[in-house]
Design an enzyme around this catalytic site. Structure first.
Site, mmCIF file in Angstrom:
data_model
loop_
_atom_site.group_PDB
_atom_site.id
_atom_site.type_symbol
_atom_site.label_atom_id
_atom_site.label_comp_id
_atom_site.label_asym_id
_atom_site.label_seq_id
_atom_site.Cartn_x
_atom_site.Cartn_y
_atom_site.Cartn_z
ATOM 1 N N CYS A 1 0.819 -1.215 0.000
ATOM 2 C CA CYS A 1 0.000 0.000 0.000
ATOM 3 C C CYS A 1 0.854 1.267 0.000
ATOM 4 O O CYS A 1 0.522 2.238 -0.676
ATOM 5 C CB CYS A 1 -0.948 -0.003 1.188
ATOM 6 S SG CYS A 1 -2.043 -1.449 1.209
ATOM 7 N N THR A 2 1.943 1.247 0.748
ATOM 8 C CA THR A 2 2.827 2.415 0.767
ATOM 9 C C THR A 2 3.500 2.612 -0.593
ATOM 10 O O THR A 2 3.458 3.723 -1.134
ATOM 11 C CB THR A 2 3.854 2.307 1.913
ATOM 12 O OG1 THR A 2 3.133 2.274 3.159
ATOM 13 C CG2 THR A 2 4.820 3.473 1.911
#
Length: 191
Positions: free
Chosen positions: A78-79
């Site tokens: 996600c990052t």
């Protein structure tokens, strides 16, 4: 680079289970979602083109990810996905697209990620799962918490015109969206 911005080399590849096939051509539900700017956003009311990347959760430095998170296909990344949209934000804008990230995390958690990652766009919280449920977005559960499987929606005048699912690798998602938009728009620069 910290562990959250790097993808493990043995990351499991998610499989297309058809869980998003119903999305193409439908209109977004009129639901207000709290943004990291402290305002409510109704994605169905935004005129023009919108890219909404839905993701499970951004990790925080010093806080462990859920047990076996890296082994869940589509969970990790996600990052890097958010950073990819950050790095291509101007190009997406030139193609006429507004960008939003969306997860089931609280706005406070999202605000930490927006600040730390220097995201130039808003993150939206669907903590109550209203948007997710109305669109029947695919989900998974870990440690009693519900997470959206990674899917990216391209919306025009409130209607879903394209979806990317499964998204892999997550750190190339914005590149894939840009490639599709360039073909869709004929490379028109909307500046």
């Amino acid at each position: 680079m910290d562990k959250l911005t790097q993808l493990p080399p043995d990351l499991p590849i998610p499989v297309d289970d058809g869980a998003c096939n119903h999305l193409l051509g439908i209109y977004l539900p009129s639901i207000s979602l709290l943004s990291t700017q402290g305002e409510y956003v109704d994605l169905s009311m935004i005129l023009g083109r919108v890219v909404v990347y839905c993701y499970p959760m951004t990790g925080q430095p010093g806080i462990s990810l859920p047990d076996k998170w890296d082994g869940i296909p589509g969970a990790r990344g996600c990052t890097p996905q958010s950073c990819n949209f950050r790095d291509h934000y101007q190009q997406l804008n030139k193609l006429g697209a507004s960008v939003f990230g969306l997860s089931t995390q609280s706005t406070n958690h999202q605000l930490e990620a927006k600040t730390r990652l220097h995201l130039p766009f808003e993150l939206l919280s669907d903590h109550a799962l209203n948007f997710t449920s109305m669109l029947q977005l695919p989900m998974f559960e870990v440690e009693g918490k519900h997470f959206i499987k990674r899917v990216t929606l391209v919306v025009e005048e409130g209607k879903i015109i394209k979806f990317f699912y499964p998204v892999f690798p997550p750190d190339k998602n914005a590149d894939d969206v840009i490639n599709w938009l360039q073909k869709y728009t004929g490379g028109v620069d909307f500046r």
